[in-house]
Design a protein around this motif. Structure first.
Motif, PDB file in Angstrom:
ATOM      1  N   ARG A 298      -7.531  -2.632   8.940  1.00  0.00           N
ATOM      2  CA  ARG A 298      -8.340  -1.400   8.817  1.00  0.00           C
ATOM      3  C   ARG A 298      -8.962  -1.144  10.190  1.00  0.00           C
ATOM      4  O   ARG A 298      -9.684  -1.996  10.709  1.00  0.00           O
ATOM      5  CB  ARG A 298      -9.469  -1.588   7.789  1.00  0.00           C
ATOM      6  CG  ARG A 298      -8.975  -1.744   6.363  1.00  0.00           C
ATOM      7  CD  ARG A 298     -10.168  -1.908   5.410  1.00  0.00           C
ATOM      8  NE  ARG A 298     -10.846  -3.168   5.588  1.00  0.00           N
ATOM      9  CZ  ARG A 298     -12.115  -3.408   5.257  1.00  0.00           C
ATOM     10  NH1 ARG A 298     -12.873  -2.433   4.762  1.00  0.00           N
ATOM     11  NH2 ARG A 298     -12.651  -4.599   5.428  1.00  0.00           N
ATOM     12  N   LEU A 299      -8.678   0.006  10.763  1.00  0.00           N
ATOM     13  CA  LEU A 299      -9.226   0.345  12.080  1.00  0.00           C
ATOM     14  C   LEU A 299     -10.384   1.323  11.873  1.00  0.00           C
ATOM     15  O   LEU A 299     -10.171   2.456  11.422  1.00  0.00           O
ATOM     16  CB  LEU A 299      -8.115   0.964  12.949  1.00  0.00           C
ATOM     17  CG  LEU A 299      -8.512   1.493  14.317  1.00  0.00           C
ATOM     18  CD1 LEU A 299      -9.178   0.414  15.178  1.00  0.00           C
ATOM     19  CD2 LEU A 299      -7.273   2.035  15.060  1.00  0.00           C
ATOM     20  N   LEU A 300     -11.617   0.869  12.162  1.00  0.00           N
ATOM     21  CA  LEU A 300     -12.812   1.692  11.945  1.00  0.00           C
ATOM     22  C   LEU A 300     -13.262   2.254  13.296  1.00  0.00           C
ATOM     23  O   LEU A 300     -13.633   1.496  14.194  1.00  0.00           O
ATOM     24  CB  LEU A 300     -13.929   0.859  11.315  1.00  0.00           C
ATOM     25  CG  LEU A 300     -13.547  -0.041  10.116  1.00  0.00           C
ATOM     26  CD1 LEU A 300     -14.799  -0.673   9.494  1.00  0.00           C
ATOM     27  CD2 LEU A 300     -12.783   0.741   9.057  1.00  0.00           C
ATOM     28  N   SER A 380      -3.726   7.883   8.096  1.00  0.00           N
ATOM     29  CA  SER A 380      -5.053   8.481   8.274  1.00  0.00           C
ATOM     30  C   SER A 380      -5.381   9.332   7.040  1.00  0.00           C
ATOM     31  O   SER A 380      -4.541   9.490   6.145  1.00  0.00           O
ATOM     32  CB  SER A 380      -5.079   9.352   9.539  1.00  0.00           C
ATOM     33  OG  SER A 380      -4.237  10.472   9.338  1.00  0.00           O
ATOM     34  N   GLY A 381      -6.590   9.859   7.027  1.00  0.00           N
ATOM     35  CA  GLY A 381      -6.951  10.808   5.970  1.00  0.00           C
ATOM     36  C   GLY A 381      -7.394  10.156   4.671  1.00  0.00           C
ATOM     37  O   GLY A 381      -7.607  10.859   3.674  1.00  0.00           O
ATOM     38  N   LEU A 382      -7.536   8.833   4.653  1.00  0.00           N
ATOM     39  CA  LEU A 382      -8.017   8.156   3.443  1.00  0.00           C
ATOM     40  C   LEU A 382      -9.319   7.447   3.769  1.00  0.00           C
ATOM     41  O   LEU A 382      -9.545   7.033   4.909  1.00  0.00           O
ATOM     42  CB  LEU A 382      -6.988   7.128   2.966  1.00  0.00           C
ATOM     43  CG  LEU A 382      -5.659   7.693   2.459  1.00  0.00           C
ATOM     44  CD1 LEU A 382      -4.697   6.556   2.133  1.00  0.00           C
ATOM     45  CD2 LEU A 382      -5.880   8.574   1.229  1.00  0.00           C
ATOM     46  N   ASP A 383     -10.178   7.282   2.767  1.00  0.00           N
ATOM     47  CA  ASP A 383     -11.382   6.510   3.040  1.00  0.00           C
ATOM     48  C   ASP A 383     -11.210   5.087   2.530  1.00  0.00           C
ATOM     49  O   ASP A 383     -10.159   4.705   2.013  1.00  0.00           O
ATOM     50  CB  ASP A 383     -12.638   7.210   2.496  1.00  0.00           C
ATOM     51  CG  ASP A 383     -12.664   7.259   0.981  1.00  0.00           C
ATOM     52  OD1 ASP A 383     -11.938   6.464   0.342  1.00  0.00           O
ATOM     53  OD2 ASP A 383     -13.421   8.084   0.424  1.00  0.00           O
ATOM     54  N   ASN A 384     -12.273   4.304   2.660  1.00  0.00           N
ATOM     55  CA  ASN A 384     -12.167   2.878   2.377  1.00  0.00           C
ATOM     56  C   ASN A 384     -12.001   2.563   0.889  1.00  0.00           C
ATOM     57  O   ASN A 384     -11.723   1.420   0.530  1.00  0.00           O
ATOM     58  CB  ASN A 384     -13.410   2.164   2.941  1.00  0.00           C
ATOM     59  CG  ASN A 384     -13.209   0.674   3.050  1.00  0.00           C
ATOM     60  OD1 ASN A 384     -12.247   0.223   3.677  1.00  0.00           O
ATOM     61  ND2 ASN A 384     -14.060  -0.103   2.399  1.00  0.00           N
ATOM     62  N   VAL A 397       1.255  -2.137   8.707  1.00  0.00           N
ATOM     63  CA  VAL A 397       0.647  -0.897   8.212  1.00  0.00           C
ATOM     64  C   VAL A 397      -0.861  -0.916   8.511  1.00  0.00           C
ATOM     65  O   VAL A 397      -1.578  -1.804   8.060  1.00  0.00           O
ATOM     66  CB  VAL A 397       0.876  -0.749   6.689  1.00  0.00           C
ATOM     67  CG1 VAL A 397       0.203   0.513   6.164  1.00  0.00           C
ATOM     68  CG2 VAL A 397       2.363  -0.741   6.366  1.00  0.00           C
ATOM     69  N   LEU A 398      -1.296   0.090   9.274  1.00  0.00           N
ATOM     70  CA  LEU A 398      -2.704   0.183   9.679  1.00  0.00           C
ATOM     71  C   LEU A 398      -3.318   1.446   9.073  1.00  0.00           C
ATOM     72  O   LEU A 398      -2.690   2.509   9.094  1.00  0.00           O
ATOM     73  CB  LEU A 398      -2.753   0.253  11.216  1.00  0.00           C
ATOM     74  CG  LEU A 398      -4.103   0.256  11.906  1.00  0.00           C
ATOM     75  CD1 LEU A 398      -4.888  -1.027  11.626  1.00  0.00           C
ATOM     76  CD2 LEU A 398      -3.911   0.401  13.426  1.00  0.00           C
ATOM     77  N   VAL A 399      -4.545   1.310   8.569  1.00  0.00           N
ATOM     78  CA  VAL A 399      -5.259   2.480   8.029  1.00  0.00           C
ATOM     79  C   VAL A 399      -6.408   2.777   8.987  1.00  0.00           C
ATOM     80  O   VAL A 399      -7.207   1.879   9.290  1.00  0.00           O
ATOM     81  CB  VAL A 399      -5.845   2.171   6.628  1.00  0.00           C
ATOM     82  CG1 VAL A 399      -6.413   3.432   6.003  1.00  0.00           C
ATOM     83  CG2 VAL A 399      -4.798   1.546   5.727  1.00  0.00           C
ATOM     84  N   ILE A 400      -6.498   3.998   9.459  1.00  0.00           N
ATOM     85  CA  ILE A 400      -7.596   4.360  10.370  1.00  0.00           C
ATOM     86  C   ILE A 400      -8.656   5.121   9.569  1.00  0.00           C
ATOM     87  O   ILE A 400      -8.338   6.046   8.814  1.00  0.00           O
ATOM     88  CB  ILE A 400      -7.075   5.143  11.602  1.00  0.00           C
ATOM     89  CG1 ILE A 400      -8.197   5.325  12.629  1.00  0.00           C
ATOM     90  CG2 ILE A 400      -6.455   6.478  11.238  1.00  0.00           C
ATOM     91  CD1 ILE A 400      -7.691   5.753  14.022  1.00  0.00           C
ATOM     92  N   ILE A 401      -9.911   4.671   9.724  1.00  0.00           N
ATOM     93  CA  ILE A 401     -11.009   5.208   8.907  1.00  0.00           C
ATOM     94  C   ILE A 401     -12.192   5.512   9.840  1.00  0.00           C
ATOM     95  O   ILE A 401     -12.561   4.660  10.655  1.00  0.00           O
ATOM     96  CB  ILE A 401     -11.440   4.163   7.842  1.00  0.00           C
ATOM     97  CG1 ILE A 401     -10.262   3.835   6.905  1.00  0.00           C
ATOM     98  CG2 ILE A 401     -12.650   4.623   7.043  1.00  0.00           C
ATOM     99  CD1 ILE A 401     -10.509   2.639   5.999  1.00  0.00           C
ATOM    100  N   PRO A 402     -12.812   6.705   9.713  1.00  0.00           N
ATOM    101  CA  PRO A 402     -13.960   6.988  10.576  1.00  0.00           C
ATOM    102  C   PRO A 402     -15.240   6.320  10.053  1.00  0.00           C
ATOM    103  O   PRO A 402     -15.397   6.127   8.850  1.00  0.00           O
ATOM    104  CB  PRO A 402     -14.090   8.514  10.480  1.00  0.00           C
ATOM    105  CG  PRO A 402     -13.482   8.872   9.162  1.00  0.00           C
ATOM    106  CD  PRO A 402     -12.433   7.842   8.863  1.00  0.00           C
ATOM    107  N   HIS A 403     -16.118   5.932  11.002  1.00  0.00           N
ATOM    108  CA  HIS A 403     -17.443   5.435  10.600  1.00  0.00           C
ATOM    109  C   HIS A 403     -18.522   6.281  11.274  1.00  0.00           C
ATOM    110  O   HIS A 403     -18.270   6.944  12.288  1.00  0.00           O
ATOM    111  CB  HIS A 403     -17.599   3.943  10.918  1.00  0.00           C
ATOM    112  CG  HIS A 403     -17.650   3.600  12.382  1.00  0.00           C
ATOM    113  ND1 HIS A 403     -18.736   3.843  13.180  1.00  0.00           N
ATOM    114  CD2 HIS A 403     -16.724   2.998  13.206  1.00  0.00           C
ATOM    115  CE1 HIS A 403     -18.504   3.403  14.410  1.00  0.00           C
ATOM    116  NE2 HIS A 403     -17.280   2.908  14.451  1.00  0.00           N
ATOM    117  N   ASP A 404     -19.749   6.212  10.702  1.00  0.00           N
ATOM    118  CA  ASP A 404     -20.869   7.014  11.229  1.00  0.00           C
ATOM    119  C   ASP A 404     -21.913   6.121  11.886  1.00  0.00           C
ATOM    120  O   ASP A 404     -23.089   6.178  11.549  1.00  0.00           O
ATOM    121  CB  ASP A 404     -21.492   7.841  10.099  1.00  0.00           C
ATOM    122  CG  ASP A 404     -20.524   8.896   9.572  1.00  0.00           C
ATOM    123  OD1 ASP A 404     -19.950   9.621  10.404  1.00  0.00           O
ATOM    124  OD2 ASP A 404     -20.307   8.951   8.348  1.00  0.00           O
ATOM    125  N   GLY A 405     -21.483   5.251  12.782  1.00  0.00           N
ATOM    126  CA  GLY A 405     -22.425   4.389  13.487  1.00  0.00           C
ATOM    127  C   GLY A 405     -22.248   2.931  13.092  1.00  0.00           C
ATOM    128  O   GLY A 405     -21.492   2.586  12.176  1.00  0.00           O
TER     129      GLY A 405
END
Ligand code: NAD
Length: 488
Positions: A298-300, A380-384, A397-405
């Motif tokens: 998981r790439l945050l 991309s485009g999926l959350d945790n 297989v890598l999932v990229i997920i945005p974080h807010d800090g």
């Protein structure tokens, strides 16, 4: 004597190479789908004989008390195996499908060399510790603690890093004075059986201290977990099987040691070098086609840099195509079997159906019609909460997920049933430390640091396992403590 057997490889039971009472089963090269050879397909009867031999060697010989002897034989084994390194390299790549570059490290030579670390521990460990005098109930006593071998170890191992995991169990268990029955995974019997051949033909290990039983039948693992003659089950594999092993072992109240699955997070803070971090995350996830329990999947990344991070990771993966594992430049080989490829592909399909975007990969590499290859894939485009972010895929297989800090990144990393490993990239030392302390995993790398080493305990929190492998902590998993007191 060449390692590769003319017919099927044998079992090692009570110091002898035997065919066993079953038939044989095929070993398939994951890169070519060709049959490489056969291994003895042990039965429950063979497993019972191996357990009896280990029990007898533990109960009736001086093995558990002669620390110097064990150190000597472990070094003898290391040297004998290293003399066959090139034969093992070829066989390991053919059986496991691992890229050959890894055999110079954790897929072969690293764990063989590390047998020396465990030999040293047998000699230098403080087997007796003086606790001094005390007056329990008003009576003066002198007390000491004695460390003793815990008994017969049933070692059950998976296929992804067979030598690393087999030796991380055999090494400390034998150094501690235990005797061992090793049951390797059905996909990689030769990596264990041919070590058994070297032990039988080129070392002086006493009969029964190490037994190696290959089988296509998972039930032989379950047999090790239930047989009352076994004192410890040391298991590495999936969390689902680990739960079964623990339940089975509870019948005879065995000590259980579990190294299980992972879904580790690669956390990029907003002050990190984004290009270096994302390229490293891409490299990590394709190594050995993602078939590593501690690989970060998981790439945050900071939400404000999501698009840039996605582009860098996608471009990096484009340069890491799956290829022939015998080629020294290959990082991503095949996955182990058709069943494993099917499992990986079903997760990619699931990601699509959950609304994810396949940024790159998602299929089989063009031009490779033989071998169990999967393209390095970025989702991309999926959350945790998505299944592909929660469950272990065991593929590139890598999932990229945005974080807010930083706090949000820690929260997402910990929002997992697993707790095996992780990675943080950043510049500010205080922020990095906060993340390292906040993430509940057994290992953490900072800015690409490498924790893997014989003296570093490895293991997981939560459903990633119980106990630690390697290091002094890993050695002590195979010991019992006896407290002794006498009037002073
Ligand atoms: P698996 O759980 O299917 O099998 C592991 C071993 O258990 C094999 O030898 C198998 O024959 C045996 N087994 C199967 N059923 C059993 C039962 N009921 N009782 C006793 N033994 C049984 O795992 P796998 O597919 O071979 O390996 C992949 C898994 O291993 C992944 O989940 C990966 O994360 C995990 N793994 C963990 C670590 C770690 O150190 N945490 C290291 C490598 C692999």
């Amino acid at each position: 004597m060449p390692l590769r057997p003319a017919s099927a490889s044998d079992l090692l039971i009570d110091g002898k190479q035997v065919a066993g009472s079953g038939s044989t089963f095929d070993i398939v090269n994951p890169a070519t789908e060709e049959i490489v050879g056969q291994a003895a397909d042990a039965t429950a009867e063979d497993m019972s004989a191996a357990i009896a031999a280990a029990r007898n060697a533990f109960d009736t010989t001086d093995w558990s008390r002669d620390h110097a002897l064990r150190a000597r034989f472990l070094r003898q084994l290391r040297d004998a195996l290293l003399a066959h390194a090139d034969e093992f390299r070829e066989i390991t790549v053919a059986e496991v499908g691992c890229p050959v570059f890894l055999t110079h490290g954790p897929q072969l030579e690293g764990p063989i060399t590390d047998l020396g670390y465990f030999a040293d521990l047998a000699e230098t460990y403080e087997w007796t510790r003086d606790l001094g005098e005390a007056k329990p109930m008003g009576l003066k006593n002198r007390r000491e603690l004695r460390a003793e071998a815990a008994g017969v170890v049933g070692a059950i191992t998976p296929w992804n890093f067979p030598h690393q995991i087999n030796f991380a169990k055999i090494g400390p268990a034998l150094a501690a004075g235990c005797t061992v029955v090793l049951k390797p995974a059905p996909d990689t019997p030769w990596c264990a059986a041919l070590v058994g051949k070297v032990i039988a033909e080129e070392t002086d290990f006493p009969p029964g201290v190490i037994n190696i039983v290959t089988s296509s039948d998972h039930a032989l693992g379950a047999q090790l977990a239930t047989d009352p003659r076994v004192d410890i089950v040391s298991f590495t594999g999936s969390t689902a099987t680990g739960k079964k092993v623990m339940a089975a072992a509870s019948e005879s109240l065995k000590k259980v040691f579990l190294e299980l699955g992972g879904k580790s997070a690669f956390i990029v803070l907003d002050d990190a070098d984004l290009a270096s971090a994302c390229s490293m995350a891409a490299f990590a996830v394709v190594t050995h086609a993602g078939q590593g329990c501690a690989i970060t999947t998981r790439l945050l990344v900071p939400r404000s840099k999501l698009d840039e991070a996605t582009a860098i990771t996608r471009d990096s993966l484009a340069g890491l195509a799956a290829g022939d594992p015998t080629d020294s430049g290959t990082i991503c080989g095949p996955v182990i079997s058709a069943a494993q490829r099917q499992r990986v592909e079903s997760y990619i399909e699931l990601a699509r159906s959950e609304g994810g975007t396949i940024e790159i990969g998602g299929g089989r590499p063009a031009g490779r019609d033989r071998g169990f290859f999967v393209e390095p894939t970025l989702i991309s485009g999926l959350d945790n909460t998505s299944r592909v972010a929660q469950e272990e895929v065991f593929g590139p297989v890598l999932v990229i997920i945005p974080h807010d800090g930083d706090d949000d990144a820690i929260r997402i990393a910990n929002d997992s049933p697993y707790g095996l490993s992780g990675q943080v990239w950043g510049t500010d030392e205080d922020r990095i430390n906060k993340v390292v302390n906040g993430v509940r995993t057994g290992t953490m790398a900072i800015n690409g640091g490498i924790w893997y080493s014989a003296d570093v305990p490895f293991g997981g929190y939560k459903q990633s396992g119980i106990g630690r492998e390697m290091g002094v902590a890993g050695f002590e998993e195979y010991l019992e403590t006896k407290a002794v007191a006498r009037p002073a």
